[in-house]
Design an enzyme around this catalytic site. Sequence first.
Site, PDB file in Angstrom:
ATOM      1  N   GLY A  98       0.845  -1.199   0.000  1.00 18.82           N
ATOM      2  CA  GLY A  98       0.000   0.000   0.000  1.00 18.82           C
ATOM      3  C   GLY A  98       0.879   1.247   0.000  1.00 18.82           C
ATOM      4  O   GLY A  98       1.919   1.298   0.674  1.00 18.82           O
ATOM      5  N   ALA A  99       0.424   2.254  -0.765  1.00 18.56           N
ATOM      6  CA  ALA A  99       1.270   3.435  -0.988  1.00 18.56           C
ATOM      7  C   ALA A  99       1.703   4.139   0.305  1.00 18.56           C
ATOM      8  O   ALA A  99       2.860   4.539   0.448  1.00 18.56           O
ATOM      9  CB  ALA A  99       0.505   4.403  -1.878  1.00 18.56           C
ATOM     10  N   ARG A 141       9.698   0.027  -5.931  1.00 14.90           N
ATOM     11  CA  ARG A 141       8.407  -0.095  -6.617  1.00 14.90           C
ATOM     12  C   ARG A 141       8.242   1.117  -7.528  1.00 14.90           C
ATOM     13  O   ARG A 141       8.469   2.249  -7.113  1.00 14.90           O
ATOM     14  CB  ARG A 141       7.236  -0.203  -5.623  1.00 14.90           C
ATOM     15  CG  ARG A 141       7.196  -1.568  -4.949  1.00 14.90           C
ATOM     16  CD  ARG A 141       5.861  -1.861  -4.336  1.00 14.90           C
ATOM     17  NE  ARG A 141       4.911  -2.400  -5.293  1.00 14.90           N
ATOM     18  CZ  ARG A 141       3.660  -2.694  -4.983  1.00 14.90           C
ATOM     19  NH1 ARG A 141       3.212  -2.488  -3.758  1.00 14.90           N
ATOM     20  NH2 ARG A 141       2.847  -3.189  -5.892  1.00 14.90           N
ATOM     21  N   CYS A 160      -8.776  -4.510  -3.190  1.00 14.64           N
ATOM     22  CA  CYS A 160      -7.399  -4.560  -2.680  1.00 14.64           C
ATOM     23  C   CYS A 160      -7.360  -4.173  -1.196  1.00 14.64           C
ATOM     24  O   CYS A 160      -8.360  -4.334  -0.478  1.00 14.64           O
ATOM     25  CB  CYS A 160      -6.495  -3.648  -3.517  1.00 14.64           C
ATOM     26  SG  CYS A 160      -4.728  -3.903  -3.216  1.00 14.64           S
ATOM     27  N   SER A 186      -6.373  -0.825   0.995  1.00 13.70           N
ATOM     28  CA  SER A 186      -5.887   0.542   1.160  1.00 13.70           C
ATOM     29  C   SER A 186      -6.047   0.888   2.627  1.00 13.70           C
ATOM     30  O   SER A 186      -7.154   0.854   3.166  1.00 13.70           O
ATOM     31  CB  SER A 186      -6.719   1.492   0.295  1.00 13.70           C
ATOM     32  OG  SER A 186      -6.708   2.786   0.865  1.00 13.70           O
ATOM     33  N   ASP A 230      -2.635   4.844  -5.747  1.00 12.14           N
ATOM     34  CA  ASP A 230      -1.179   4.885  -5.689  1.00 12.14           C
ATOM     35  C   ASP A 230      -0.670   6.164  -6.315  1.00 12.14           C
ATOM     36  O   ASP A 230       0.304   6.733  -5.852  1.00 12.14           O
ATOM     37  CB  ASP A 230      -0.589   3.650  -6.391  1.00 12.14           C
ATOM     38  CG  ASP A 230      -0.743   2.437  -5.503  1.00 12.14           C
ATOM     39  OD1 ASP A 230       0.157   2.172  -4.705  1.00 12.14           O
ATOM     40  OD2 ASP A 230      -1.810   1.805  -5.561  1.00 12.14           O
ATOM     41  N   ASN A 285      -4.390   2.759  -9.444  1.00  4.88           N
ATOM     42  CA  ASN A 285      -4.561   1.941  -8.232  1.00  4.88           C
ATOM     43  C   ASN A 285      -4.462   0.476  -8.654  1.00  4.88           C
ATOM     44  O   ASN A 285      -4.314   0.156  -9.841  1.00  4.88           O
ATOM     45  CB  ASN A 285      -5.923   2.258  -7.585  1.00  4.88           C
ATOM     46  CG  ASN A 285      -6.061   1.646  -6.202  1.00  4.88           C
ATOM     47  OD1 ASN A 285      -5.202   1.829  -5.337  1.00  4.88           O
ATOM     48  ND2 ASN A 285      -7.130   0.903  -5.960  1.00  4.88           N
ATOM     49  N   LYS A 286      -4.562  -0.403  -7.689  1.00  4.46           N
ATOM     50  CA  LYS A 286      -4.394  -1.852  -7.917  1.00  4.46           C
ATOM     51  C   LYS A 286      -5.114  -2.319  -9.178  1.00  4.46           C
ATOM     52  O   LYS A 286      -6.251  -1.918  -9.449  1.00  4.46           O
ATOM     53  CB  LYS A 286      -4.922  -2.592  -6.680  1.00  4.46           C
ATOM     54  CG  LYS A 286      -4.916  -4.096  -6.730  1.00  4.46           C
ATOM     55  CD  LYS A 286      -3.576  -4.712  -7.077  1.00  4.46           C
ATOM     56  CE  LYS A 286      -2.457  -4.280  -6.159  1.00  4.46           C
ATOM     57  NZ  LYS A 286      -1.110  -4.645  -6.696  1.00  4.46           N
ATOM     58  N   LYS A 307      -0.048  11.963  -3.285  1.00  2.00           N
ATOM     59  CA  LYS A 307       0.063  10.852  -4.239  1.00  2.00           C
ATOM     60  C   LYS A 307       0.071  11.384  -5.685  1.00  2.00           C
ATOM     61  O   LYS A 307       0.197  10.624  -6.639  1.00  2.00           O
ATOM     62  CB  LYS A 307      -1.080   9.851  -4.032  1.00  2.00           C
ATOM     63  CG  LYS A 307      -0.856   9.042  -2.765  1.00  2.00           C
ATOM     64  CD  LYS A 307      -1.975   8.109  -2.452  1.00  2.00           C
ATOM     65  CE  LYS A 307      -1.613   7.258  -1.233  1.00  2.00           C
ATOM     66  NZ  LYS A 307      -2.770   6.527  -0.694  1.00  2.00           N
TER      67      LYS A 307
HETATM   68  C1  RUB Z   1      -2.171  -1.396  -2.899  1.00  2.00           C
HETATM   69  C2  RUB Z   1      -3.189  -0.493  -3.506  1.00  2.00           C
HETATM   70  C3  RUB Z   1      -3.839   0.480  -2.579  1.00  2.00           C
HETATM   71  C4  RUB Z   1      -3.077   1.819  -2.670  1.00  2.00           C
HETATM   72  C5  RUB Z   1      -3.524   2.781  -1.596  1.00  2.00           C
HETATM   73  O1  RUB Z   1      -1.422  -2.110  -3.881  1.00  2.00           O
HETATM   74  O2  RUB Z   1      -3.435  -0.498  -4.695  1.00  2.00           O
HETATM   75  O3  RUB Z   1      -5.164   0.715  -2.938  1.00  2.00           O
HETATM   76  O4  RUB Z   1      -1.690   1.602  -2.536  1.00  2.00           O
HETATM   77  O5  RUB Z   1      -3.188   2.268  -0.334  1.00  2.00           O
HETATM   78  P1  RUB Z   1      -0.212  -3.045  -3.383  1.00  2.00           P
HETATM   79  P2  RUB Z   1      -3.030   3.246   0.924  1.00  2.00           P
HETATM   80  O6  RUB Z   1      -0.782  -4.039  -2.435  1.00  2.00           O
HETATM   81  O7  RUB Z   1       0.337  -3.635  -4.636  1.00  2.00           O
HETATM   82  O8  RUB Z   1       0.795  -2.153  -2.697  1.00  2.00           O
HETATM   83  O9  RUB Z   1      -4.348   3.940   1.057  1.00  2.00           O
HETATM   84  O10 RUB Z   1      -2.702   2.347   2.075  1.00  2.00           O
HETATM   85  O11 RUB Z   1      -1.938   4.219   0.603  1.00  2.00           O
END
Ligand code: RUB
Length: 306
Positions: free
Chosen positions: A19-20, A61, A129, A131, A198, A208-209, A234
């Site tokens: 997650g980002a 990444r 996914c 987040s 992301d 995003n995913k 972001k």
């Molecule tokens: C995670 C993903 C999340 C974003 C946002 O992909 O797509 O929706 O990163 O996450 P992966 P957050 O599992 O490949 O990292 O809101 O936690 O920043």
Amino acid sequence: MAQAVRVTAERIRKLEVQGARNVAIAAIKALEALAEETSARTRKEFMKQLSEARATLFASRTTEPLMRNAVRWIISQVENSREENVDALAEVVSSSSSKFLKNLEASKERIAEIGSKRIRDGMVVFTHCHSSTVTYLLSKAKKDGKRFEVVCTETRPVFQGRITAKEMLELGVKTTFIVDSAARSFMRDVDIVIVGADAITSEGNVINKIGTGTIALLAHEARKPFYVVAELLKFDPATACGEYEKIEERSPDEVWKDAPEGLNVRNPAFDVTRRDLIHGVICEEGIIPPHSVKEVMHRKYPWIFK
Ligand code: RUB
């Protein structure tokens, strides 16, 4: 290369940190650790170590502008400092990191405060996914006493949706877990779609995913509001200068470990959701139309364009 940076980059690459937001936080902590443990004796040596760390973290990444913005900003604070003493420069890394993390935390709180108001009693929320920003928003809604259900996808190929499902169960939220390809069958039964991001491009498209773009189309077809929750940082400033946001392509092994020889297996980690499919971006500045993110960035984070 500092051990902490190498280990962190590897953990990010393997999705042990996912997650980002979590990726950005881990990268910031790695810079802090580098500053604490540095063997550099001169400003020049210290700057070289920071620059190597930046390259290693960026390469971990591809599609993570929040991480890049964080690392860039912290290093720019060191560059702008006139200090020659390495301890003093390390202190700049530490204080800038704390400042960035504090801002990130405040954004998360504000997003949850704003976004949770969109959850009404009896709603079914669809997400994809995992987040941390989305699950935090839902936990705030739950704490506020809202009664709602969640439908979440398993998220092939590495099942981040299971993290979401477990978190929702821990919160005491009734949760339905589906395979990604069942999304259309469930879309008519949900009231709202909320996903993370992301990257946000200068046109206001959201990355995003993988699968998010399809879910946005399904929400459009079923006339369900589709929201993206994301910290403004972001936003990728390079997209304003014509660059395309690169989509990370991961190992085909994640999709099919013993795939027959000669088969072309592809594994893009993210996809693009066009801005016209997005109802609003729920960010620390409120709920804004995706195409206005760039303007808001100019006002709120002008340094990002330098
Ligand atoms: C995670 C993903 C999340 C974003 C946002 O992909 O797509 O929706 O990163 O996450 P992966 P957050 O599992 O490949 O990292 O809101 O936690 O920043």
